[in-house]
Design a protein around this motif. Structure first.
Motif, PDB file in Angstrom:
ATOM      1  N   SER A   1       0.834  -1.220   0.000  1.00  0.00           N
ATOM      2  CA  SER A   1       0.000   0.000   0.000  1.00  0.00           C
ATOM      3  C   SER A   1       0.861   1.259   0.000  1.00  0.00           C
ATOM      4  O   SER A   1       0.431   2.314  -0.485  1.00  0.00           O
TER       5      SER A   1
ATOM      6  N   ASP B   1      -1.787   4.432 -10.846  1.00  0.00           N
ATOM      7  CA  ASP B   1      -1.214   5.730 -10.453  1.00  0.00           C
ATOM      8  C   ASP B   1      -2.146   6.898 -10.762  1.00  0.00           C
ATOM      9  O   ASP B   1      -1.728   8.054 -10.768  1.00  0.00           O
ATOM     10  N   LYS B   2      -3.436   6.597 -10.986  1.00  0.00           N
ATOM     11  CA  LYS B   2      -4.407   7.651 -11.325  1.00  0.00           C
ATOM     12  C   LYS B   2      -5.644   7.595 -10.436  1.00  0.00           C
ATOM     13  O   LYS B   2      -6.702   8.122 -10.794  1.00  0.00           O
TER      14      LYS B   2
ATOM     15  N   GLY C   1      -6.494   9.080  -7.829  1.00  0.00           N
ATOM     16  CA  GLY C   1      -7.023  10.377  -7.414  1.00  0.00           C
ATOM     17  C   GLY C   1      -7.932  11.022  -8.444  1.00  0.00           C
ATOM     18  O   GLY C   1      -8.631  11.991  -8.135  1.00  0.00           O
ATOM     19  N   TYR C   2      -7.948  10.465  -9.659  1.00  0.00           N
ATOM     20  CA  TYR C   2      -8.785  11.020 -10.741  1.00  0.00           C
ATOM     21  C   TYR C   2      -9.975  10.114 -11.067  1.00  0.00           C
ATOM     22  O   TYR C   2     -10.657  10.316 -12.061  1.00  0.00           O
TER      23      TYR C   2
ATOM     24  N   ALA D   1      -9.550  12.939  -3.743  1.00  0.00           N
ATOM     25  CA  ALA D   1      -8.222  13.274  -4.257  1.00  0.00           C
ATOM     26  C   ALA D   1      -7.159  12.278  -3.830  1.00  0.00           C
ATOM     27  O   ALA D   1      -6.164  12.077  -4.527  1.00  0.00           O
ATOM     28  N   ASP D   2      -7.370  11.635  -2.677  1.00  0.00           N
ATOM     29  CA  ASP D   2      -6.351  10.714  -2.177  1.00  0.00           C
ATOM     30  C   ASP D   2      -7.016   9.466  -1.586  1.00  0.00           C
ATOM     31  O   ASP D   2      -6.963   9.232  -0.372  1.00  0.00           O
ATOM     32  N   PRO D   3      -7.659   8.646  -2.419  1.00  0.00           N
ATOM     33  CA  PRO D   3      -8.353   7.463  -1.879  1.00  0.00           C
ATOM     34  C   PRO D   3      -7.351   6.438  -1.364  1.00  0.00           C
ATOM     35  O   PRO D   3      -6.264   6.269  -1.921  1.00  0.00           O
ATOM     36  N   ARG D   4      -7.717   5.759  -0.286  1.00  0.00           N
ATOM     37  CA  ARG D   4      -6.819   4.798   0.347  1.00  0.00           C
ATOM     38  C   ARG D   4      -7.328   3.368   0.151  1.00  0.00           C
ATOM     39  O   ARG D   4      -8.536   3.138   0.095  1.00  0.00           O
TER      40      ARG D   4
ATOM     41  N   CYS E   1      -5.390  -0.850  -6.476  1.00  0.00           N
ATOM     42  CA  CYS E   1      -5.767   0.092  -5.421  1.00  0.00           C
ATOM     43  C   CYS E   1      -4.857   0.012  -4.196  1.00  0.00           C
ATOM     44  O   CYS E   1      -4.995   0.819  -3.277  1.00  0.00           O
TER      45      CYS E   1
END
Length: 475
Positions: free
Chosen positions: A74, A134-135, A137-138, A143-146, A174
């Motif tokens: 992660s 690597d995208k 957040g889009y 903006a910063d999903p975990r 993910c």
């Protein structure tokens, strides 16, 4: 009708071990218990290999390995995770012939399908989700999903390697780690995938594969350190899983059964519709949760369509799954064959008329001929229950409104098909159908960029596409 010479694919490309252990923390390990099960070739009943049965303690080992690996995986930049997914996709392509033969041996599906449908889609899913890694957040989930943590995944026997790809690719993209349990009758391609994980030097514990039956799956689903449960299979088991995880805080997606309506209007291109009907219900021996198992045909063309459909069924070739000419392979197991026979045998006593083309069934293995029932009422078991075999129920309708009403008269809601030359009618009907996927003038078309999932007793959540990321993110 053409006479085809046999065109068998070689088994030599597959290197089967006599016995398989569990894949935990990047290593092959022996199970803690004594449990072993045999996996057989459904076309011949030949034993292919002996496979370990993971106990509750084995599942715990796998989950702990995944939990430990999660801290590393992660924290890895998405672009680095993507490289592993790209490598997996490339090796799947390189080994696609071997994997296709292995899938057909263990599952019974024709080699043409495993070679031309399953394997290209498996690679495509890993390529697609590698692009998302690597995208995130889009993707529309902040903006910063975990990532969630450890995903416990249980897959069915009808598309063993493809269902593995549907589950593992988005989970890894993910940033989650995985413990996956393949179906007890079709574990071999999942075990081959474990070797691919080693081939790409995937960090130990990121993917763990534990084999076994229902008890192994229950141990995985109920493990307190699993954060996400993903299940594809029967509605009955889906209900049990939903009950067992209720209140646990685990995120759950369920992709369950179906009883799809394939609706053919009088202005449809008849030959094209016949091909779509055949593909909808006889592809993969009808072992498809979104199979078009209920044909709704407009009354004015019912006789003509059925004549054309019966002619087409007379050209289908049933037999050796490894023969490249085979259209209909073997039923996956003796238990599934018994289920298909039970429901089919209920058709005629309830008033339906049964028809199958002249068809020689092999002496060994599990086989069922392509079968059509006409004169079917909505109350018949074959029209309401999921047969999960090459059995088509034919009903008629007069108006579009009646077609929609009959199509929606089911506890399921996974998929549907509409056949007409009018775009406005396609849009109107599709908007009224309670189905997660509606195909227009085609059927059983899949793409990794497109979400898939159902309503009602067909489950909840979506797999595939941008939507498939949501199930593996803390959003």
């Amino acid at each position: 009708m053409f006479e085809y010479a046999p065109a068998p694919e070689s088994r030599d490309i597959v290197d089967l071990k006599p016995s398989y252990g569990l894949f935990i923390n990047g290593e092959w390990v022996e199970p803690l218990g004594e449990g072993r099960e045999k996996t057989v070739n459904p076309a011949s009943e030949e034993v292919l290999a002996e496979v370990a049965v993971a106990s509750e303690a084995d599942v715990d080992r796998a989950v702990q390995a995944a939990r430990k690996a999660f801290t590393v995986w992660s924290a890895m930049p998405g672009s680095e995770r993507a490289k592993y997914l790209f490598r997996i996709a490339r090796i799947i392509q390189e080994r696609s012939r071997e994997l296709a033969v292995l899938e057909s041996l263990d599952n019974g599906k024709p080699i043409r399908e495993s070679r031309d449908v399953d394997l290209p889609l498996v690679a495509a899913h890993f390529f697609y989700y590698a692009g998302w890694a690597d995208k995130l957040g889009y993707a529309g989930y902040g903006a910063d999903p975990r990532p969630l943590g450890v995903a416990g995944q249980v897959i069915p026997w009808n598309f063993p390697l493809l269902m593995l790809a549907w589950k593992i690719a988005p989970a890894l993209a993910c940033g989650n780690t995985v413990v996956l349990k393949p179906a007890e009758t079709t574990p071999l391609t999942a075990l081959a995938f474990a070797e691919i994980c080693r081939q790409v030097d995937l960090p130990p514990g990121v993917v763990n594969i534990v084999t076994g039956a229902g008890e192994t799956g229950a141990a995985l689903v109920n493990h307190p350190d699993v954060n996400k449960v993903a299940f594809t299979g029967s509605t009955e088991v889906g209900r049990q899983i939903a009950r067992s995880v209720a209140g646990s805080g685990k995120k759950v997606t369920l992709e369950l059964g179906g009883k799809a309506a394939n609706i053919v209007f009088e202005d449809a291109a008849l030959d094209q519709a016949v091909e779509g009907i055949v593909n909808g219900i006889f592809f993969n021996q009808g072992h498809v949760c979104c199979a078009g198992s209920r044909l709704l045909v407009q009354e004015s063309i019912a006789t003509e369509l059925l004549e054309a459909l019966k002619r087409r069924l007379g050209t289908l070739r049933l037999g050796d799954p490894l023969d490249k000419n085979t259209d209909i392979g073997a039923i996956n197991s003796a238990a599934q064959l018994a289920r298909i026979r039970e429901l089919s045998d209920a058709g005629e006593p309830e008033g339906a008329e049964r028809w199958s083309p002249a068809c020689l069934l092999p002496d060994k293995g599990f086989w069922f001929p392509p079968t059509i029932f006409t004169g079917v009422a909505q109350s018949h078991r074959i029209a309401r229950e999921e047969v999960f075999g090459p059995v088509l129920s034919v009903l008629t309708f007069r108006t579009p409104a009646e077609a929609v009403e009959k199509a929606n008269n089911t506890p399921f809601g996974l998929s549907a098909g509409v056949w007409t030359e009018k775009g406005s009618r396609i849009l109107w009907v599709a908007s009224k159908l309670r189905a997660g996927v509606v195909w227009a003038n085609t059927f059983n078309k899949f793409d990794p960029t497109s979400p898939f999932g159902g309503y009602k007793e067909s489950g909840y959540g979506r797999e595939g596409g941008r939507h498939g990321l949501e199930a593996y993110l803390d959003v």
